[in-house]
Design a protein around this motif. Structure first.
Motif, mmCIF file in Angstrom:
data_model
loop_
_atom_site.group_PDB
_atom_site.id
_atom_site.type_symbol
_atom_site.label_atom_id
_atom_site.label_comp_id
_atom_site.label_asym_id
_atom_site.label_seq_id
_atom_site.Cartn_x
_atom_site.Cartn_y
_atom_site.Cartn_z
ATOM 1 N N ILE A 139 38.294 41.996 60.673
ATOM 2 C CA ILE A 139 38.262 43.398 61.086
ATOM 3 C C ILE A 139 36.829 43.899 61.001
ATOM 4 O O ILE A 139 36.202 43.837 59.929
ATOM 5 N N LYS A 140 36.317 44.382 62.122
ATOM 6 C CA LYS A 140 34.996 45.018 62.188
ATOM 7 C C LYS A 140 33.905 44.293 61.406
ATOM 8 O O LYS A 140 33.255 44.860 60.542
ATOM 9 N N GLY A 141 33.707 43.029 61.689
ATOM 10 C CA GLY A 141 32.604 42.284 61.078
ATOM 11 C C GLY A 141 32.880 41.738 59.688
ATOM 12 O O GLY A 141 31.974 41.210 59.049
ATOM 13 N N TYR A 142 34.112 41.862 59.204
ATOM 14 C CA TYR A 142 34.470 41.363 57.875
ATOM 15 C C TYR A 142 35.667 40.435 57.984
ATOM 16 O O TYR A 142 36.540 40.622 58.826
ATOM 17 N N SER A 143 35.713 39.458 57.110
ATOM 18 C CA SER A 143 36.919 38.644 56.944
ATOM 19 C C SER A 143 37.630 39.196 55.718
ATOM 20 O O SER A 143 37.038 39.286 54.637
ATOM 21 N N ILE A 144 38.870 39.587 55.906
ATOM 22 C CA ILE A 144 39.663 40.123 54.804
ATOM 23 C C ILE A 144 40.725 39.091 54.460
ATOM 24 O O ILE A 144 41.496 38.674 55.324
ATOM 25 N N ILE A 145 40.724 38.676 53.200
ATOM 26 C CA ILE A 145 41.669 37.673 52.736
ATOM 27 C C ILE A 145 42.541 38.296 51.656
ATOM 28 O O ILE A 145 42.032 38.907 50.720
ATOM 29 N N GLY A 146 43.849 38.139 51.813
ATOM 30 C CA GLY A 146 44.794 38.709 50.858
ATOM 31 C C GLY A 146 45.563 37.651 50.098
ATOM 32 O O GLY A 146 45.965 36.629 50.653
ATOM 33 N N TYR A 147 45.739 37.914 48.817
ATOM 34 C CA TYR A 147 46.532 37.051 47.942
ATOM 35 C C TYR A 147 47.588 37.928 47.286
ATOM 36 O O TYR A 147 47.274 38.831 46.543
ATOM 37 N N GLY A 148 48.843 37.608 47.555
ATOM 38 C CA GLY A 148 49.975 38.442 47.146
ATOM 39 C C GLY A 148 50.235 38.574 45.673
ATOM 40 O O GLY A 148 49.328 38.545 44.856
ATOM 41 N N VAL A 149 51.478 38.643 45.342
ATOM 42 C CA VAL A 149 51.929 39.025 44.008
ATOM 43 C C VAL A 149 51.547 38.003 42.937
ATOM 44 O O VAL A 149 51.881 36.833 43.029
ATOM 45 N N SER A 150 50.838 38.484 41.954
ATOM 46 C CA SER A 150 50.534 37.726 40.740
ATOM 47 C C SER A 150 50.493 38.751 39.618
ATOM 48 O O SER A 150 49.593 39.571 39.550
ATOM 49 N N SER A 151 51.505 38.736 38.770
ATOM 50 C CA SER A 151 51.585 39.760 37.732
ATOM 51 C C SER A 151 50.936 39.342 36.418
ATOM 52 O O SER A 151 50.941 40.091 35.455
ATOM 53 N N LEU A 193 41.369 40.767 48.811
ATOM 54 C CA LEU A 193 42.375 41.689 48.280
ATOM 55 C C LEU A 193 43.390 40.883 47.484
ATOM 56 O O LEU A 193 44.013 39.965 48.012
ATOM 57 N N SER A 194 43.532 41.204 46.223
ATOM 58 C CA SER A 194 44.438 40.480 45.345
ATOM 59 C C SER A 194 45.316 41.489 44.615
ATOM 60 O O SER A 194 44.832 42.530 44.172
ATOM 61 N N HIS A 195 46.597 41.172 44.494
ATOM 62 C CA HIS A 195 47.482 42.090 43.767
ATOM 63 C C HIS A 195 46.949 42.335 42.353
ATOM 64 O O HIS A 195 46.875 43.460 41.894
ATOM 65 N N ASN A 196 46.571 41.262 41.683
ATOM 66 C CA ASN A 196 46.085 41.366 40.311
ATOM 67 C C ASN A 196 44.565 41.196 40.286
ATOM 68 O O ASN A 196 43.985 40.575 41.169
ATOM 69 N N VAL A 197 43.946 41.751 39.283
ATOM 70 C CA VAL A 197 42.499 41.610 39.092
ATOM 71 C C VAL A 197 42.194 40.226 38.529
ATOM 72 O O VAL A 197 43.085 39.534 38.035
ATOM 73 N N PRO A 198 40.938 39.775 38.586
ATOM 74 C CA PRO A 198 40.597 38.446 38.065
ATOM 75 C C PRO A 198 40.738 38.341 36.544
ATOM 76 O O PRO A 198 40.495 39.307 35.818
ATOM 77 N N PHE A 199 41.104 37.161 36.095
ATOM 78 C CA PHE A 199 41.289 36.858 34.672
ATOM 79 C C PHE A 199 39.970 36.904 33.910
ATOM 80 O O PHE A 199 38.917 36.548 34.434
ATOM 81 N N ASN A 200 40.060 37.350 32.668
ATOM 82 C CA ASN A 200 38.954 37.323 31.707
ATOM 83 C C ASN A 200 37.753 38.161 32.147
ATOM 84 O O ASN A 200 36.619 37.690 32.165
ATOM 85 N N THR A 201 38.034 39.395 32.490
ATOM 86 C CA THR A 201 37.000 40.372 32.829
ATOM 87 C C THR A 201 37.283 41.659 32.059
ATOM 88 O O THR A 201 38.288 41.757 31.353
ATOM 89 N N SER A 202 36.442 42.640 32.242
ATOM 90 C CA SER A 202 36.702 43.938 31.613
ATOM 91 C C SER A 202 37.861 44.659 32.314
ATOM 92 O O SER A 202 38.355 45.661 31.813
ATOM 93 N N LEU A 203 38.310 44.132 33.443
ATOM 94 C CA LEU A 203 39.367 44.785 34.224
ATOM 95 C C LEU A 203 40.776 44.349 33.837
ATOM 96 O O LEU A 203 41.747 44.988 34.222
ATOM 97 N N ASP A 204 40.922 43.245 33.095
ATOM 98 C CA ASP A 204 42.267 42.720 32.843
ATOM 99 C C ASP A 204 42.669 42.674 31.371
ATOM 100 O O ASP A 204 43.716 42.155 31.034
ATOM 101 N N LYS A 205 41.847 43.215 30.494
ATOM 102 C CA LYS A 205 42.168 43.163 29.066
ATOM 103 C C LYS A 205 43.167 44.263 28.709
ATOM 104 O O LYS A 205 42.951 45.432 29.007
ATOM 105 N N ILE A 206 44.251 43.852 28.069
ATOM 106 C CA ILE A 206 45.268 44.824 27.663
ATOM 107 C C ILE A 206 44.794 45.520 26.398
ATOM 108 O O ILE A 206 44.466 44.878 25.402
ATOM 109 N N VAL A 207 44.731 46.836 26.481
ATOM 110 C CA VAL A 207 44.283 47.643 25.352
ATOM 111 C C VAL A 207 45.400 48.641 25.046
ATOM 112 O O VAL A 207 45.449 49.735 25.588
ATOM 113 N N ASN A 208 46.320 48.179 24.202
ATOM 114 C CA ASN A 208 47.461 49.008 23.823
ATOM 115 C C ASN A 208 47.983 48.481 22.491
ATOM 116 O O ASN A 208 48.697 47.476 22.459
ATOM 117 N N PRO A 209 47.613 49.140 21.384
ATOM 118 C CA PRO A 209 48.033 48.659 20.064
ATOM 119 C C PRO A 209 49.556 48.498 19.914
ATOM 120 O O PRO A 209 50.009 47.695 19.112
#
Length: 160
Positions: A7-19, A69-85
Motif C-alpha cells: 500500500i502506497k510504497g510500503y509492504s504491510i505484513i500481518g501476523y494474527g493472534v498470539s496471546s 502488524l502483530s496482534h501481540n508486541v515482541p517478547f522481552n521488551t518494555s512493551l510486554d512486561k506484566i506489571v501487576n502485583p
C-alpha cells in the motif's frame, strides 16, 4: 492470519493472534506439558515462523519499507512486561516470540502490536521501532511515515 499487502510504497505484513509466547519460556509453564506436547508446540512455532519469514523475504525483494502488524508486541521488551502485583505473572514478559525473532532477523521499520494493555508506548529493537498502540477508546496512536522515516509518532490518552 498471515498476510502481506503493498500500500502506497510500503509492504504491510500481518501476523494474527498470539496471546503470549508461542512456546513456554518459564519453568512453571514448561512443567505443564509433557514431552510430546512440547514437541508439537515447537513444531507449530517453527511452522508459524516460517510462514511469516517467507512474507518478509518476498517483501525484501520489492525494496519497500516494511510495516509489521502483530496482534501481540515482541517478547522481552518494555512493551510486554506484566506489571501487576495481583497477577501470578507479575514481572514476566509475555509478548510474542515470533514477532521478536522476525524483528531481530528482518528489522522492519515499524512493528505495531497490542494485546498487552499495560504498556502504551514504544521501544527500540535495533533499527525497528516497536509500538504498543494501546487498548480501548481512551488511547490513540498517531503514526506518520515519510518514505523510510518516522515523521511523527504521538501517543494520546483521553479522559475516561
Amino acid at each position: 492470519q498471515h498476510k502481506s499487502k503493498d500500500i502506497k510504497g510500503y509492504s504491510i505484513i500481518g501476523y494474527g493472534v498470539s496471546s503470549g509466547p508461542e512456546y513456554p519460556q518459564y519453568k512453571r509453564d514448561l512443567a505443564r506439558y509433557n514431552f510430546r506436547e512440547l514437541r508439537q508446540l515447537k513444531k507449530e512455532y517453527k511452522r508459524e515462523f516460517s510462514k511469516i519469514d517467507k512474507l518478509f523475504k518476498k517483501a525484501k525483494k520489492k525494496g519497500k519499507p516494511v510495516i509489521f502488524l502483530s496482534h501481540n508486541v515482541p517478547f522481552n521488551t518494555s512493551l510486554d512486561k506484566i506489571v501487576n502485583p495481583a497477577s501470578p505473572r507479575d514481572g514476566d514478559h509475555f509478548g510474542s516470540l515470533i514477532t521478536r525473532r522476525i524483528i531481530d532477523k528482518h528489522q522492519p521499520k515499524i512493528c505495531v502490536g497490542g494485546h498487552i494493555h499495560e504498556h502504551f508506548g514504544k521501544d527500540r529493537i535495533g533499527k525497528t521501532t516497536a509500538i504498543n498502540a494501546g487498548f480501548g477508546k481512551y488511547v490513540n496512536t498517531l503514526l506518520e511515515l515519510q518514505g523510510n522515516k518516522i515523521k511523527r509518532l504521538e501517543f494520546k490518552r483521553g479522559k475516561k
